[in-house]
Design a protein around this motif. Sequence first.
Motif, PDB file in Angstrom:
ATOM      1  N   GLY A   1       5.900   6.736  -0.111  1.00  0.00           N
ATOM      2  CA  GLY A   1       4.574   7.347   0.015  1.00  0.00           C
ATOM      3  C   GLY A   1       3.529   6.342   0.459  1.00  0.00           C
ATOM      4  O   GLY A   1       2.879   5.699  -0.372  1.00  0.00           O
TER       5      GLY A   1
ATOM      6  N   LYS B   1       0.155   4.835   1.522  1.00  0.00           N
ATOM      7  CA  LYS B   1      -1.264   5.168   1.311  1.00  0.00           C
ATOM      8  C   LYS B   1      -1.986   5.175   2.659  1.00  0.00           C
ATOM      9  O   LYS B   1      -1.521   4.527   3.609  1.00  0.00           O
ATOM     10  CB  LYS B   1      -1.913   4.138   0.379  1.00  0.00           C
ATOM     11  CG  LYS B   1      -1.442   4.229  -1.062  1.00  0.00           C
ATOM     12  CD  LYS B   1      -2.154   3.184  -1.911  1.00  0.00           C
ATOM     13  CE  LYS B   1      -1.661   3.264  -3.342  1.00  0.00           C
ATOM     14  NZ  LYS B   1      -2.133   2.111  -4.131  1.00  0.00           N
TER      15      LYS B   1
ATOM     16  N   GLU C   1       0.830  -1.214   0.000  1.00  0.00           N
ATOM     17  CA  GLU C   1       0.000   0.000   0.000  1.00  0.00           C
ATOM     18  C   GLU C   1       0.862   1.261   0.000  1.00  0.00           C
ATOM     19  O   GLU C   1       0.924   2.020   0.978  1.00  0.00           O
ATOM     20  CB  GLU C   1      -0.946  -0.009   1.209  1.00  0.00           C
ATOM     21  CG  GLU C   1      -1.906  -1.192   1.253  1.00  0.00           C
ATOM     22  CD  GLU C   1      -2.866  -1.232   0.073  1.00  0.00           C
ATOM     23  OE1 GLU C   1      -3.202  -0.152  -0.460  1.00  0.00           O
ATOM     24  OE2 GLU C   1      -3.259  -2.348  -0.337  1.00  0.00           O
ATOM     25  N   VAL C   2       1.581   1.483  -1.110  1.00  0.00           N
ATOM     26  CA  VAL C   2       2.417   2.677  -1.278  1.00  0.00           C
ATOM     27  C   VAL C   2       2.146   3.299  -2.634  1.00  0.00           C
ATOM     28  O   VAL C   2       1.713   2.626  -3.557  1.00  0.00           O
ATOM     29  CB  VAL C   2       3.938   2.339  -1.146  1.00  0.00           C
ATOM     30  CG1 VAL C   2       4.274   1.843   0.245  1.00  0.00           C
ATOM     31  CG2 VAL C   2       4.376   1.344  -2.198  1.00  0.00           C
ATOM     32  N   GLU C   3       2.440   4.621  -2.750  1.00  0.00           N
ATOM     33  CA  GLU C   3       2.235   5.309  -4.031  1.00  0.00           C
ATOM     34  C   GLU C   3       3.301   4.898  -5.040  1.00  0.00           C
ATOM     35  O   GLU C   3       3.032   4.716  -6.215  1.00  0.00           O
ATOM     36  CB  GLU C   3       2.317   6.834  -3.818  1.00  0.00           C
ATOM     37  CG  GLU C   3       1.339   7.400  -2.802  1.00  0.00           C
ATOM     38  CD  GLU C   3      -0.118   7.275  -3.219  1.00  0.00           C
ATOM     39  OE1 GLU C   3      -0.396   7.023  -4.416  1.00  0.00           O
ATOM     40  OE2 GLU C   3      -0.996   7.418  -2.339  1.00  0.00           O
ATOM     41  N   LYS C   4       4.541   4.766  -4.560  1.00  0.00           N
ATOM     42  CA  LYS C   4       5.701   4.533  -5.444  1.00  0.00           C
ATOM     43  C   LYS C   4       6.524   3.348  -4.944  1.00  0.00           C
ATOM     44  O   LYS C   4       7.432   3.519  -4.126  1.00  0.00           O
ATOM     45  CB  LYS C   4       6.611   5.769  -5.385  1.00  0.00           C
ATOM     46  CG  LYS C   4       6.366   6.853  -6.392  1.00  0.00           C
ATOM     47  CD  LYS C   4       7.480   7.918  -6.463  1.00  0.00           C
ATOM     48  CE  LYS C   4       8.317   8.235  -5.253  1.00  0.00           C
ATOM     49  NZ  LYS C   4       7.746   9.114  -4.278  1.00  0.00           N
TER      50      LYS C   4
END
Lengths: 387, 124
Positions: free
Chosen positions: A158, A160, A92-95
């Motif tokens: 990042g 989430k 669950e991360v942006e990048k």
Amino acid sequence: MISRRNFLIGIPASVGAAGALHPLITWAADQSVYVPGDEGMIVRSARFFDLEMPPEFFDSWLTPVPHFFVRNHMHEPSMIEADTWQLTIGGEVEKPLTLGLADLKKMASHSVTNTLECAGNGRGFQQPHVPGVQWQKGAVGTARFSGPRLRDLLERAGVKPNGKHVMFHGLDEVPGKVPPFIRSIPIEKANDSDTLIALQMNGAPLSKHHGFPARALVPGWIGAASCKWLSEIKMLEKEFDGNFMKPGYRYPNHPLKPGDPLNVDDSHPLTALNVKSIIAAPVDGSTMKSKMLHVHGAAWAGEAEIVKVEISTDDGGTWQPARLDREQAKYAWRLWSYAWKAPKPGDYTFLSRATDSQGRVQPATADWNPSGYLYNAIDQVKVHVEA
Amino acid sequence: MSKLEPVLRKSFFVVIPSNARDLQFCILFIFLCLARAHGQSPELPAGPMQAKVTTACTECHESRIIVQQRLSKGAWTKEVDKMVKWGALVDPADRDSFIDYLSVNFPPDKAPELMPRVASAKKH
């Protein structure tokens, strides 16, 4: 050139002699385990590799790496190359990220002096006995760990909003059908400024036994949280669902009667260490030739601080304060000492009891649990003082 | 050696090597036996199940993990079943014998196992 007759005689002769010597060979083999660099450590197991620090090595605030206990659930990775090793951050991360050792070394580094203790330290003392490595006092050590902060890595990726737990997967080599060594910690602890991805231990790169090239370092928590040979960090919505989170490393919510099974649904994952002290010297059962005794040991309390250590020589009737050594750090143990003179020759028992800043006090009997976790009963040493 | 010889002959049925070459050969065999045993983990206790338990259990880990346990029969039952779940090859017909062997040899009231220390490395 050996004659055929003598050759044919020689084989049973040797086998017979070896057979007769067999008990001695076994004794000799049992007594000697060679691990270069780890001389003196207690071998709880050579495969999987579990070494315990003996009481005589509790003599320095920072434990030298060769004296630091080693704990492995399974096999250490057979080969890790610093140049090709990678750490992935996903879930669950942006990048999602993939980093090499050089990338981690470029990040701002932070140091934490941490007392790392195995959740099962002291299990050998618990009665009735439970299965597991029968550690006594020495599955614990204090070292200065350095590396980038975990939160800096998570910030780069990042996280989430639904990323609530940080999963660690290490490169332990799994035998048979044993589940892989994967655990998770809540994001609050992961984001603490002292939680690291450690690259160094006592000023040098992590050794193989201690998780080269990188391990999680979750200060003040059970050793199992500080995953060695880290290869994957994954943000999860929920606590990781696997053997080493459930039923492994769980503590009953309510005290159990000795012998009761664990009700997993009425338990919580182990996190911070308990308040605890141990007596390093004199060693239990020893005979002292002098009436002047220098009693000493260590005390620690996970995320809390040691407020006092007290010693009793009258079975807990009265307690006297031990002297705490000056060296201290947030998650590190305090060494303590207590000078005492025996009034006369005879048998004496020393008890040590620590109190921490959360108001916790070592109990006379540790709470029994089916895995022997977090054993922290008041320590006891019996000695005989000679005339 | 001459005083020992008749005693050895009687007790071991051994023919003493009669020259230096033969002696070297015998010593080599003894050394090989020693070398095989050197650094090995302790043998499990003697008994009809010794070989099967050794084979099944030391596939993954050494015997010291077993010999330090002090468990009731109920606890040994749970452990054996867990190990089978994790890959230990135990013939179902042998399961009860495995449990009995471990329970008899490593019961709760046996004195704690004395574990060795890592020795200083020798130059061979």
